[in-house]
Design an enzyme around this catalytic site. Structure first.
Site, PDB file in Angstrom:
ATOM      1  N   GLU A  15      -1.676   2.968  34.835  1.00  0.00           N
ATOM      2  CA  GLU A  15      -0.558   2.886  35.815  1.00  0.00           C
ATOM      3  C   GLU A  15      -0.785   1.968  36.908  1.00  0.00           C
ATOM      4  OE1 GLU A  15       2.596   4.427  35.910  1.00  0.00           O
ATOM      5  OE2 GLU A  15       2.342   5.751  34.431  1.00  0.00           O
ATOM      6  N   ASP A  24       9.942   0.688  38.310  1.00  0.00           N
ATOM      7  CA  ASP A  24       9.536   0.573  37.084  1.00  0.00           C
ATOM      8  C   ASP A  24      10.138  -0.007  36.185  1.00  0.00           C
ATOM      9  OD1 ASP A  24      11.348   2.366  36.384  1.00  0.00           O
ATOM     10  OD2 ASP A  24       9.791   3.946  36.025  1.00  0.00           O
TER      11      ASP A  24
END
Length: 152
Positions: A15, A24
């Site tokens: 991540e 994102d």
């Protein structure tokens, strides 16, 4: 079961850790180690000034708990620690609701461990488009599932 330190470290590696909020691949506001900002957090401007690394790890711990609970509750078959960690990473990414309805879970609960990698590979889309970042993450989860992930 609980996610192992190895699993948590891999999550951080995959991540990344961003101390400022960002959108994102799916266009959702995110901060820290993949923490999706809630409507309340966005409206209150809670993270407008960013967060510290310690706060990012606190958010990760809070986010991982529900994924662990979902995997423990929904998977009826025995799992190794690597398998559990891989599924927690997956559930953290796609959500417990999606996992609960998935063919992946149905096959796994019928002792079809062999199909899990192929089922994981189906979850590579964001907003209907194939996302290379998700494809890369799924391949890493598959390696972890198989117990052979090597860092580096």
């Amino acid at each position: 079961m609980k996610m192992s330190e190895t699993g948590l470290n891999l999550l951080k590696q995959w991540e990344g850790c961003r101390l400022e909020k960002y959108k994102d691949a799916g266009g959702k506001w995110t901060i820290g180690v993949g923490h999706l900002l809630t409507a309340r957090e966005l409206m209150g401007g809670k993270y407008d000034d960013g967060i510290t690394e310690a706060e990012a790890l606190e958010l990760l711990a809070a986010d991982v708990g529900p994924a662990e609970t979902a995997v423990n509750r929904l998977v009826k078959m025995p799992m190794t620690q690597c398998e559990f960690d891989a599924l927690c990473s997956f559930v953290l990414n796609v959500g417990a609701g999606a996992f609960q309805k998935s063919t992946l879970l149905k096959k796994l609960n019928r002792w079809d461990y062999v199909s899990v990698p192929d089922e994981l590979r189906k979850w590579v889309r964001a907003n209907g488009k194939r996302c290379q970042g998700l494809a890369n993450r799924r391949e890493k989860e598959i390696l972890l599932w198989k117990g052979c992930f090597r860092q580096g």
